[in-house]
Design an enzyme around this catalytic site. Structure first.
Site, short mmCIF file in Angstrom:
data_model
loop_
_atom_site.label_atom_id
_atom_site.label_comp_id
_atom_site.label_asym_id
_atom_site.label_seq_id
_atom_site.Cartn_x
_atom_site.Cartn_y
_atom_site.Cartn_z
N ASP A 85 7.02 -26.36 6.77
CA ASP A 85 6.03 -27.22 7.42
C ASP A 85 6.75 -28.14 8.39
OD1 ASP A 85 6.12 -30.00 5.57
OD2 ASP A 85 6.49 -28.17 4.43
N GLU A 176 -0.56 -38.72 -0.07
CA GLU A 176 0.69 -39.14 -0.70
C GLU A 176 0.68 -40.60 -1.12
OE1 GLU A 176 3.98 -38.24 1.88
OE2 GLU A 176 3.00 -36.47 2.70
#
Length: 280
Positions: A85, A176
C-alpha cells in the site's frame, strides 16, 4: 559459692542477600524484561496508540533483521499472495520497475491512499491511480478516517475522488486513531455511517483496515459483517489469522522503484480468491 551462668550465644544467621535487596533485584529484573519487551513490540504498541513509526532508512543490521522476517513470513505463506500500500509519503514511484528487492515476494496488488478526513486528497493519488490503471496489479483505494470530523463529509470526499470499477478492490476504510472529542459509541456510529454511504455508492461492502488491538478491543464485535485488513508488526507473529482478509506484517519493506520504506501485506488466499473479493 557463686556459679557462672552459662549464656547461649544467639547469633543471627547471616544471609548473602537481604529480603529487601532481593525485592529490588527482582524488580529491576522484571523492569529490564519489560523494557526489552516494549522495545521489541514498539511498532505494534505505537500503532495501537495511533502513531505509525517514522519512515526512516534502517541501519544495515536492522535491514538484515527485517529482510529475514519478511522472507520467513513469505515462506510461511507459499499458497498466499502479497501486495503493498502506497501514499504520498513514498514519493514518486517508478511503476515500470517496481519490484521487491532480491525478489522476496511478487507484488500482485497495490492499494493507494486516496483521501483523508473531510477534505484531504493524497497528493500522489491521481497520478498513481492513473499509472495503476494501466499496470498488471489489482488495484484498490482507501480513505484515512479522522475520528473527530463529520463522517458524511468524509464519505463524500472519498466518493468525489475515487472512481471504482469492475476488477478493483472494494473501497477501504482506514481507522487507526482514538477519538478526542467524542465517545467510542459515537465514533462507531460515524464509521457505520461512512460504510453505509460508500456501500450505497459503489454497490459493494467496504473493507475495514485497522491495527490488531484496535480490531480486538473496539471493532470485532460491532462490525461482524465486514472483512478486515489487519496491521500487526509483532516480530513473533508468523502467520495470518483465518478471519483476516489481509495482514499488513511490515511497514519496512525495501522495493526497487520506491525510495522510501513500504508497507507489505499478505492476502489470505491466491489470485483467484482475491478476484472474487473484487467489484463484479
Amino acid at each position: 559459692m557463686a556459679t557462672r551462668r552459662k549464656y547461649t550465644s544467639k547469633r543471627k544467621k547471616q544471609t548473602l542477600i537481604s529480603p529487601k535487596s532481593l525485592q529490588w533485584i527482582l524488580g529491576l529484573f522484571f523492569l529490564l524484561i519489560t523494557i526489552i519487551f516494549v522495545f521489541q513490540k514498539k511498532d505494534a504498541i505505537l500503532f495501537y496508540l495511533g502513531f505509525k513509526t517514522k519512515n526512516i532508512e534502517l541501519t544495515v543490521n536492522q535491514r538484515k533483521i527485517e529482510d529475514k522476517r519478511i522472507n520467513d513470513i513469505v515462506a510461511n505463506h507459499e499458497d498466499k499472495i502479497f501486495g503493498i500500500d502506497i501514499s504520498q509519503y513514498q514519493g514518486t514511484i517508478d511503476w515500470e520497475n517496481l519490484e521487491a528487492i532480491e525478489e522476496q515476494f511478487e507484488i500482485k496488488f497495490v492499494v493507494l491512499r486516496a483521501t483523508a478526513g473531510s477534505n484531504k486528497v493524497d497528493l500522489k493519488f491521481k497520478k498513481n491511480w492513473k499509472k495503476l490503471t494501466s499496470s498488471i496489479y489489482i488495484q484498490g483505494a482507501y480513505h484515512y478516517y479522522r475520528p473527530d470530523e463529520n463522517s458524511t463529509d468524509q464519505a463524500n470526499n472519498f466518493i468525489k475522488n475515487v472512481k471504482l470499477r469492475k476488477g478493483h478492490l472494494p473501497p477501504i476504510l482506514d481507522i487507526e486513531k482514538m477519538p478526542k472529542g467524542q465517545s467510542m459509541k459515537k465514533l462507531k456510529e460515524g464509521l457505520q455511517n461512512w460504510l453505509t454511504i460508500v456501500e450505497n455508492q459503489y454497490g459493494v461492502k467496504p473493507i475495514i483496515y485497522t491495527g490488531e488491538k484496535y480490531y480486538e478491543d473496539f471493532l470485532h464485535e460491532d462490525f461482524p459483517n465486514y472483512k478486515f485488513w489487519i496491521a500487526n508488526y509483532n516480530p513473533w507473529k508468523e502467520k495470518i489469522e483465518d478471519d483476516y482478509l489481509m495482514w499488513q506484517f511490515s511497514e519496512k519493506a525495501k522495493l526497487i522503484g520506491v525510495n522510501e520504506l513500504v508497507d507489505v501485506n499478505v492476502f489470505n488466499g491466491n489470485v483467484e480468491d482475491l478476484k472474487k473479493v473484487c467489484i463484479k
